[in-house]
Design an enzyme around this catalytic site. Structure first.
Site, PDB file in Angstrom:
ATOM      1  N   HIS A  35      17.572  20.206 -37.206  1.00  0.00           N
ATOM      2  CA  HIS A  35      16.722  19.912 -36.044  1.00  0.00           C
ATOM      3  C   HIS A  35      17.328  18.852 -35.126  1.00  0.00           C
ATOM      4  O   HIS A  35      16.939  18.724 -33.981  1.00  0.00           O
ATOM      5  CB  HIS A  35      15.287  19.561 -36.475  1.00  0.00           C
ATOM      6  CG  HIS A  35      15.107  18.154 -36.974  1.00  0.00           C
ATOM      7  ND1 HIS A  35      15.424  17.771 -38.246  1.00  0.00           N
ATOM      8  CD2 HIS A  35      14.644  17.048 -36.370  1.00  0.00           C
ATOM      9  CE1 HIS A  35      15.146  16.487 -38.397  1.00  0.00           C
ATOM     10  NE2 HIS A  35      14.670  16.027 -37.272  1.00  0.00           N
ATOM     11  N   HIS A  61      22.771  16.219 -40.429  1.00  0.00           N
ATOM     12  CA  HIS A  61      22.537  15.572 -39.132  1.00  0.00           C
ATOM     13  C   HIS A  61      23.706  14.687 -38.696  1.00  0.00           C
ATOM     14  O   HIS A  61      24.197  14.789 -37.575  1.00  0.00           O
ATOM     15  CB  HIS A  61      21.271  14.711 -39.173  1.00  0.00           C
ATOM     16  CG  HIS A  61      20.041  15.443 -39.627  1.00  0.00           C
ATOM     17  ND1 HIS A  61      19.786  16.752 -39.308  1.00  0.00           N
ATOM     18  CD2 HIS A  61      18.983  15.044 -40.379  1.00  0.00           C
ATOM     19  CE1 HIS A  61      18.628  17.129 -39.833  1.00  0.00           C
ATOM     20  NE2 HIS A  61      18.116  16.108 -40.496  1.00  0.00           N
ATOM     21  N   LYS A 118      17.108  23.244 -43.838  1.00  0.00           N
ATOM     22  CA  LYS A 118      17.953  22.443 -44.701  1.00  0.00           C
ATOM     23  C   LYS A 118      17.102  21.784 -45.795  1.00  0.00           C
ATOM     24  O   LYS A 118      15.905  21.625 -45.560  1.00  0.00           O
ATOM     25  CB  LYS A 118      18.717  21.389 -43.893  1.00  0.00           C
ATOM     26  CG  LYS A 118      17.786  20.368 -43.200  1.00  0.00           C
ATOM     27  CD  LYS A 118      18.495  19.141 -42.835  1.00  0.00           C
ATOM     28  CE  LYS A 118      18.407  18.076 -43.887  1.00  0.00           C
ATOM     29  NZ  LYS A 118      17.123  17.401 -44.028  1.00  0.00           N
TER      30      LYS A 118
HETATM   31  C1  BG6 Z   1      14.886  15.233 -42.019  1.00  0.00           C
HETATM   32  C2  BG6 Z   1      15.000  14.486 -43.312  1.00  0.00           C
HETATM   33  O1  BG6 Z   1      15.849  16.257 -41.956  1.00  0.00           O
HETATM   34  O2  BG6 Z   1      15.097  14.329 -40.951  1.00  0.00           O
HETATM   35  C3  BG6 Z   1      14.008  13.334 -43.361  1.00  0.00           C
HETATM   36  O3  BG6 Z   1      14.737  15.384 -44.383  1.00  0.00           O
HETATM   37  C4  BG6 Z   1      14.183  12.449 -42.160  1.00  0.00           C
HETATM   38  O4  BG6 Z   1      14.187  12.572 -44.548  1.00  0.00           O
HETATM   39  C5  BG6 Z   1      14.155  13.278 -40.890  1.00  0.00           C
HETATM   40  O5  BG6 Z   1      13.120  11.514 -42.148  1.00  0.00           O
HETATM   41  C6  BG6 Z   1      14.501  12.420 -39.685  1.00  0.00           C
HETATM   42  O6  BG6 Z   1      14.237  13.171 -38.536  1.00  0.00           O
HETATM   43  P1  BG6 Z   1      13.821  12.457 -37.194  1.00  0.00           P
HETATM   44  O7  BG6 Z   1      13.722  13.585 -36.218  1.00  0.00           O
HETATM   45  O8  BG6 Z   1      12.504  11.775 -37.451  1.00  0.00           O
HETATM   46  O9  BG6 Z   1      14.900  11.481 -36.889  1.00  0.00           O
END
Ligand code: BG6
Length: 490
Positions: free
Chosen positions: A172, A234, A142
């Site tokens: 993710h 997300h 993404k």
């Molecule tokens: C990513 C974003 O997809 O997810 C980032 O591009 C963000 O900006 C990150 O910091 C957050 O992921 P996690 O796993 O740290 O909550």
């Protein structure tokens, strides 16, 4: 089983921050098939050994226990190879084809971790070089596009040369153990399902708060913003996991069909809801970890007059029989008060009160996603039985106190569970699509956020909020108008 994993963007940020550490963990856990090659692809002029050294040097930034010892790295490094490519040159794809032909692995994974603008080109060139056969799987990071039209264009280009079952669109968050727990909680237990509906639930809040700023990604982030970076993918995936109907089985399409229905049922935006139920903010200087930090517009790579949002709070509804009328609030942002991702399910009050009305919200289920992973069930219990004398009569005035059942999955199962990228990479190698996003889901999510993108182009810009706070006060005002409050304000 043998595999070749070609990593386009092999020297990039994602490769060394997430993908290489995840591949190494899978290797260490013995879950990565031993007969595999990982081929980093980038423009730099490097030999295999120089690439291995580069990856090893970057492992020094990995936290203690996850860092390989020199012996472990040596074994892992024997899987690592490097190919210099200019992604616009067909000849370079022919070189890739030669490399892959050397051993004819049973699965070929093409992981496109490049700038999104290159996705279409890379996919077309892969096909032109004849590398889109049935054993090829492609992984797309993404953001896939920056609006509905560009997302469709990428999906159409991919769809021309690969079947949908060969395409792994990564989000993710779906790989996080805590998010899988959410599915397990809802669909592995009969307990919650009967009350998981409008008759019993007053509102649902999804918060993904980060305490960090944009760090070194200012230039990318300034073109992207929180809506495209976090909400379109997300946060909406979390909303689907909370709101979807139980799937008929655990197959990828059964799950994705149900998620798609949720996205289709999201209330369309109107001029009124756009002005009342969509708040965006941008952080200014403030305090994080007890230290003074700069504002967003002063971050490297960011336009000093930037109108990009670093915070979003939205209110929506899922217009179907289960959820009609129940507000779903989504909130995400950078430089907020803490790193905290959670979903709060707030239940309705008792239909008839026999106790003195307690203040605040009594029953809620909090699903903690990170930093801790677990469930909290908030309820009232009798703290003590105070016998009081009033006018000579004895009466039992119950003292109720808020208590919580607290289930900590990190303690129960160990905090070192398989990480999101490790899990997802293994799923790609094994061909499991359950935790990946289908093109129609992704397009539906873009369709829903697009009116926000459009309306924000011409409004007064994001509201400022000081770093280290919970965002602009308009976010609290939005939820207060419904008679509710964000979790930390209750
Ligand atoms: C990513 C974003 O997809 O997810 C980032 O591009 C963000 O900006 C990150 O910091 C957050 O992921 P996690 O796993 O740290 O909550």
């Amino acid at each position: 089983m043998s595999f070749d994993l070609v990593l386009f963007g092999g020297t990039g940020d994602l490769a060394w921050r997430k993908l290489m550490p995840a591949l190494f963990q899978a290797f260490r856990h013995g879950s990565l098939p031993q007969d595999g090659r990982i081929v980093g692809v980038a423009r730099d002029d490097l030999s295999d050994d120089q690439y291995r050294e580069l990856i090893q040097s970057r492992f020094s930034a990995v936290e203690g226990a996850k860092r390989p010892s020199p012996e472990e790295f040596k074994k892992f490094a024997s899987m690592l190879h490097y190919l210099r490519m200019d992604l616009s040159k067909p000849d370079d794809y022919a070189k890739l084809a030669d490399l892959l032909k050397q051993r004819d692995a049973s699965t070929v994974v093409m992981y496109v971790a490049t700038a999104p603008a290159l996705f279409t080109q890379v996919v077309e060139q892969i096909a032109a070089a004849g590398l889109n056969g049935p054993k090829t799987r492609i992984v797309l990071e993404k953001p896939l596009g920056h609006d509905l039209a560009s997302n469709r264009a990428i999906n159409a280009a991919v769809g021309k040369v690969l079947e949908e079952k060969q395409v792994f669109r990564i989000d993710h968050y779906l790989g996080k153990p805590s998010v899988q727990n959410l599915f397990a909680m809802r669909f592995g237990n009969a307990l919650f399902e009967p009350i998981w509906r409008r008759e019993h639930i007053a509102n649902i809040q999804i918060t993904i708060a980060e305490d960090l700023g944009v760090e070194k990604r200012g230039a990318f982030y300034d073109q992207t913003g929180a809506l495209r970076d976090m909400v379109q993918n997300h946060a909406l995936q979390l909303l689907c996991a909370i709101g979807m109907e139980p799937p008929i089985n655990s197959h990828a399409d059964a799950i994705r069909d149900e998620k798609l229905k949720v996205l289709r049922a999201l209330k369309p935006w109107t001029p009124e809801s756009l002005s009342l139920h969509a708040i965006r903010g941008q952080y200014t200087a403030g305090t994080a970890y007890g230290e003074r930090v700069q504002g967003y517009r002063d971050e490297p790579g960011v336009d000093p007059d930037s109108r990009t949002e670093t915070f979003v709070a939205l209110r929506t509804e899922i217009a179907n029989w289960r959820w009609a009328g129940v507000p779903f609030y989504i909130r995400t942002g950078k430089r907020l008060a803490s790193r905290d991702a959670r979903i709060e399910v707030n239940f309705r009050p008792t239909p008839h009160a026999i106790y003195r009305a307690p203040t605040g919200n009594v029953n809620k289920l909090v699903i903690n996603l990170q930093p801790k992973d677990g469930l909290e069930l908030h309820m009232l219990a009798q703290a003590q039985d105070n016998r009081q004398r009033t006018n000579g009569n004895q009466s039992a005035a119950a003292q109720l106190a808020p208590v919580q059942l607290d289930l900590d999955f990190d303690k129960r199962f160990g905090a070192e569970r398989v990480g999101a990228y490790e899990r997802l990479l293994l799923d790609v190698i094994d061909g499991r699509l359950n935790l990946f996003v289908r093109s129609d889901e992704q397009e539906e999510a873009w369709r829903w956020v697009e009116p926000l993108i459009d309306s924000w182009e011409s409004d007064g810009g994001p509201r400022p909020y000081a770093a280290g706070t919970w965002g602009p006060s308009a976010s609290s005002a939005m939820i207060a108008r419904d008679g509710f409050a964000w979790g930390e304000e209750q």
